[in-house]
Scaffold this motif. Sequence first.
Motif, short mmCIF file in Angstrom:
data_model
loop_
_atom_site.label_atom_id
_atom_site.label_comp_id
_atom_site.label_asym_id
_atom_site.label_seq_id
_atom_site.Cartn_x
_atom_site.Cartn_y
_atom_site.Cartn_z
N CYS A 111 -3.83 14.34 2.39
CA CYS A 111 -3.83 14.34 0.93
C CYS A 111 -3.67 12.89 0.47
CB CYS A 111 -2.68 15.19 0.41
SG CYS A 111 -2.63 15.31 -1.39
N TYR A 112 -4.40 12.51 -0.57
CA TYR A 112 -4.35 11.16 -1.10
C TYR A 112 -3.43 11.16 -2.31
CZ TYR A 112 -8.16 10.75 2.11
OH TYR A 112 -8.90 10.78 3.26
N ILE A 113 -2.53 10.19 -2.35
CA ILE A 113 -1.50 10.16 -3.40
C ILE A 113 -1.41 8.77 -4.04
CG2 ILE A 113 -0.15 11.95 -2.23
CD1 ILE A 113 1.88 9.61 -1.53
N GLU A 114 -0.76 8.74 -5.19
CA GLU A 114 -0.42 7.48 -5.85
C GLU A 114 1.08 7.51 -6.10
OE1 GLU A 114 -1.12 5.93 -10.25
OE2 GLU A 114 -2.98 5.95 -9.06
N ASP A 115 1.78 6.44 -5.72
CA ASP A 115 3.23 6.41 -5.95
C ASP A 115 3.52 6.00 -7.40
OD1 ASP A 115 3.27 3.57 -6.19
OD2 ASP A 115 3.90 3.27 -4.12
N PRO A 116 4.78 6.05 -7.84
CA PRO A 116 5.11 5.73 -9.24
C PRO A 116 4.72 4.31 -9.66
CG PRO A 116 6.94 6.89 -8.22
CD PRO A 116 5.96 6.57 -7.12
N ALA A 117 4.54 3.39 -8.71
CA ALA A 117 4.15 2.02 -9.04
C ALA A 117 2.64 1.84 -9.08
CB ALA A 117 4.75 1.05 -8.02
N GLY A 118 1.88 2.89 -8.72
CA GLY A 118 0.42 2.82 -8.74
C GLY A 118 -0.23 2.53 -7.40
N ALA A 119 0.57 2.36 -6.34
CA ALA A 119 0.01 2.12 -5.01
C ALA A 119 -0.53 3.44 -4.44
CB ALA A 119 1.06 1.53 -4.08
N VAL A 120 -1.63 3.35 -3.70
CA VAL A 120 -2.32 4.52 -3.17
C VAL A 120 -2.25 4.53 -1.65
CG1 VAL A 120 -4.59 5.62 -3.02
CG2 VAL A 120 -3.87 4.56 -5.15
N CYS A 121 -2.06 5.73 -1.09
CA CYS A 121 -2.11 5.92 0.36
C CYS A 121 -2.48 7.38 0.63
CB CYS A 121 -0.78 5.57 1.03
SG CYS A 121 0.58 6.70 0.64
N ALA A 122 -2.64 7.70 1.89
CA ALA A 122 -2.89 9.07 2.31
C ALA A 122 -1.71 9.54 3.16
CB ALA A 122 -4.17 9.17 3.11
N LEU A 123 -1.33 10.79 2.97
CA LEU A 123 -0.35 11.43 3.84
C LEU A 123 -1.15 12.26 4.83
CD1 LEU A 123 2.18 12.63 1.13
CD2 LEU A 123 2.22 10.48 2.46
N PHE A 124 -0.72 12.27 6.08
CA PHE A 124 -1.46 12.98 7.13
C PHE A 124 -0.49 13.80 7.97
CE2 PHE A 124 -3.31 13.20 11.42
CZ PHE A 124 -4.47 13.89 11.12
N GLU A 125 -0.77 15.09 8.08
CA GLU A 125 -0.01 15.98 8.95
C GLU A 125 -0.86 16.28 10.18
OE1 GLU A 125 1.46 20.61 9.11
OE2 GLU A 125 1.15 19.71 7.15
N PRO A 126 -0.50 15.69 11.33
CA PRO A 126 -1.28 15.94 12.54
C PRO A 126 -1.21 17.41 12.96
CG PRO A 126 0.22 14.08 12.84
CD PRO A 126 0.59 14.75 11.56
#
Length: 128
Positions: A111-126
């Motif tokens: 799932c792709y997310i944005e943190d409260p500061a606006g930075a973007v990353c993906a969370l990955f559950e293997p």
Amino acid sequence: MNDKDENIYGKIGWIDLTIPNAENVKDFYAEVVGWKPEPVSMGDYNDYNMTANGEPKAGVCHKTGPNQDIPSQWMIYINVPDLDKSVAAVEQKGGKLLTEIKSMGAYGRTCYIEDPAGAVCALFEPAQ
């Protein structure tokens, strides 16, 4: 889950660049960084594993199909043990979901997310 499995959580498990034309950019990184592009068939087109010394280091992907809603930037994938729990925490802590949870087949879910500061990353559950 054994102790070995727990050692993967919280680590950056992968990085991808998803852009409109991976064909042009794969060669850029081949020359600039020295990675070797290895095609990964996506049916009608190829995405690329970028390798060094025969080991995959990153992906360069076309922003199409299931990737059309991924931001065009280098994306880190952070391993989490329970993606549903992490997604709930994103929303509770002031972040936002950029995509729904997506299956990565036999590899797991992301799932792709944005943190409260606006930075973007993906969370990955293997996959277990």
